[in-house]
Design a protein around this motif. Structure first.
Motif, PDB file in Angstrom:
ATOM      1  N   ASP A   2      43.008 -11.882 -28.615  1.00  0.00           N
ATOM      2  CA  ASP A   2      44.308 -12.413 -29.060  1.00  0.00           C
ATOM      3  C   ASP A   2      44.769 -13.611 -28.241  1.00  0.00           C
ATOM      4  N   ALA A   3      43.903 -14.627 -28.127  1.00  0.00           N
ATOM      5  CA  ALA A   3      44.234 -15.799 -27.314  1.00  0.00           C
ATOM      6  C   ALA A   3      45.328 -16.665 -27.941  1.00  0.00           C
ATOM      7  N   ILE A   4      45.492 -16.599 -29.250  1.00  0.00           N
ATOM      8  CA  ILE A   4      46.434 -17.500 -29.912  1.00  0.00           C
ATOM      9  C   ILE A   4      47.877 -17.255 -29.468  1.00  0.00           C
ATOM     10  N   ALA A   5      48.274 -16.004 -29.367  1.00  0.00           N
ATOM     11  CA  ALA A   5      49.668 -15.690 -28.999  1.00  0.00           C
ATOM     12  C   ALA A   5      50.063 -16.265 -27.639  1.00  0.00           C
ATOM     13  N   PRO A   6      49.288 -16.031 -26.557  1.00  0.00           N
ATOM     14  CA  PRO A   6      49.685 -16.624 -25.271  1.00  0.00           C
ATOM     15  C   PRO A   6      49.587 -18.144 -25.256  1.00  0.00           C
ATOM     16  N   LEU A   7      48.672 -18.717 -26.036  1.00  0.00           N
ATOM     17  CA  LEU A   7      48.588 -20.183 -26.106  1.00  0.00           C
ATOM     18  C   LEU A   7      49.847 -20.760 -26.746  1.00  0.00           C
ATOM     19  N   LEU A   8      50.312 -20.125 -27.805  1.00  0.00           N
ATOM     20  CA  LEU A   8      51.548 -20.591 -28.455  1.00  0.00           C
ATOM     21  C   LEU A   8      52.758 -20.388 -27.548  1.00  0.00           C
TER      22      LEU A   8
END
Length: 341
Positions: A270-276
């Motif tokens: 789930d890398a997208i959530a912390p990147l956003l």
């Protein structure tokens, strides 16, 4: 009536540990002669005086011209601890100047210094690593370190050196790995960098992530980052309290996610959530730029595009960013997310 008396004490402006410096153009030649003296105290005093003079690049140029580097190379093998410490200090100071770095390459100083990598004096090792760090700032210097075959030794020393010296070694490795990462990859550098990412020292975490960026430039580096399961650690560190760590980690993740395996390894954690979240909370251009580029890599996978489509309004905001590089990165990211097969 007054009487003339000779004081037992030295004048207050005389340093007994430093050699007397000759006047004008004779200063450096005299010190060079004293560096070669059989008398230990003479050598020590000359080195202390030379440390002061080498802060001036004009003196560095003159010292190299008259052969001081050859004298210093010989002193690196001296049995006296202070002589070796002050010799490495002189060389470290010289390496802070471009003319000094060039002189290092012309006089084979890299290999001469490398013989002290395991010296029992911590200060001596710290000075030589500082010299390597400054030398690596010059592309020819970084190539010189790589061509000297020192990368495996530097990687190995990351396991055993003092923590503050480990930071210097990582600073040296990053530009060297941009020149050629093959020896580092063969020396198990990726697992070593992974270990440093878990350090409580934020400087080590930041510098290890920067080294991972460099080692991930070749395909084999990207594959090793995935194979050694570094990507989940990078994702966890995206929300590190230190902004320099955030920026370097996002950059390392962006490089690792170029491959299909890297993309899906990042999506699986789930890398997208912390990147956003990072993108919306940071004010640092470097962090912002690397986060957008990492999201672009993930958007190249169908699952990544699907997850990012609801967040297009967030990315469109960055099309108006004052930084042109961020504007372009946001435009590319939007184009990739909106692409339809």
């Amino acid at each position: 009536m007054a009487h003339a008396r000779i004081s037992m004490y030295m004048p207050p402006d005389i340093d007994p540990t430093k050699a007397a410096i000759a006047y004008g153009c004779r200063a450096l030649p005299k010190l060079n002669e004293e560096l070669q003296s059989p008398n230990l105290q003479t050598r020590q005093k000359a080195l202390v005086a030379l440390c002061d003079l080498m802060h001036d690049p004009e003196y560095v140029y003159e010292a190299i011209k008259i052969g001081c580097l050859e004298s210093l190379k010989a002193l690196l093998k001296d049995d006296d601890n202070l002589v070796r410490i002050k010799t490495t200090e002189v060389l470290y100071i010289m390496a802070t100047h471009n003319v000094g770095r060039t002189g290092f390459l012309e006089h084979d100083i890299i290999l001469a210094l490398s013989h002290l990598l395991d010296d029992h004096q911590v200060v001596c090792r710290e000075n030589l690593h500082q010299a390597f760090k400054h030398l690596a700032q010059l592309p020819a210097g970084a190539r010189g370190i790589v061509n000297s075959g020192l990368i495996p030794s530097l990687v190995w020393n990351l396991h055993s050196e003092e923590e503050h010296i480990q930071e210097i070694i990582l600073d040296t490795l990053a530009p060297c790995l941009q020149e050629d990462a093959s020896e580092a990859l063969d020396s198990h550098a990726v697992p070593c960098f992974k270990e440093k990412l878990l350090s409580e020292n934020h400087q080590l975490r930041s510098k290890a992530a920067r080294a991972l960026i460099a080692i991930s430039i070749p395909l084999e580096g990207k594959q090793q980052v995935w194979q050694h399961e570094v990507i989940p650690i990078l994702v966890d560190l995206l929300l590190d309290p230190d902004e320099e760590v955030q920026g370097n980690v996002a950059g390392a993740l962006m490089h690792a996610a170029v491959t299909t395996e890297g993309k899906y390894a990042a999506l699986d954690v789930d890398a997208i959530a912390p990147l956003l979240e990072l993108l919306c909370s940071t004010t640092q251009s470097k962090v912002c730029l690397n986060a957008i580029k990492a999201l672009t890599m993930l958007a190249e996978a169908p699952e990544g595009r699907r997850l990012l489509q609801p967040h297009l309004p967030t990315l469109r905001v960055f099309q108006q960013h004052k930084n042109e590089a961020i504007q372009r990165a946001a435009q590319i990211a939007i184009k990739v997310i909106e692409w339809k097969p």
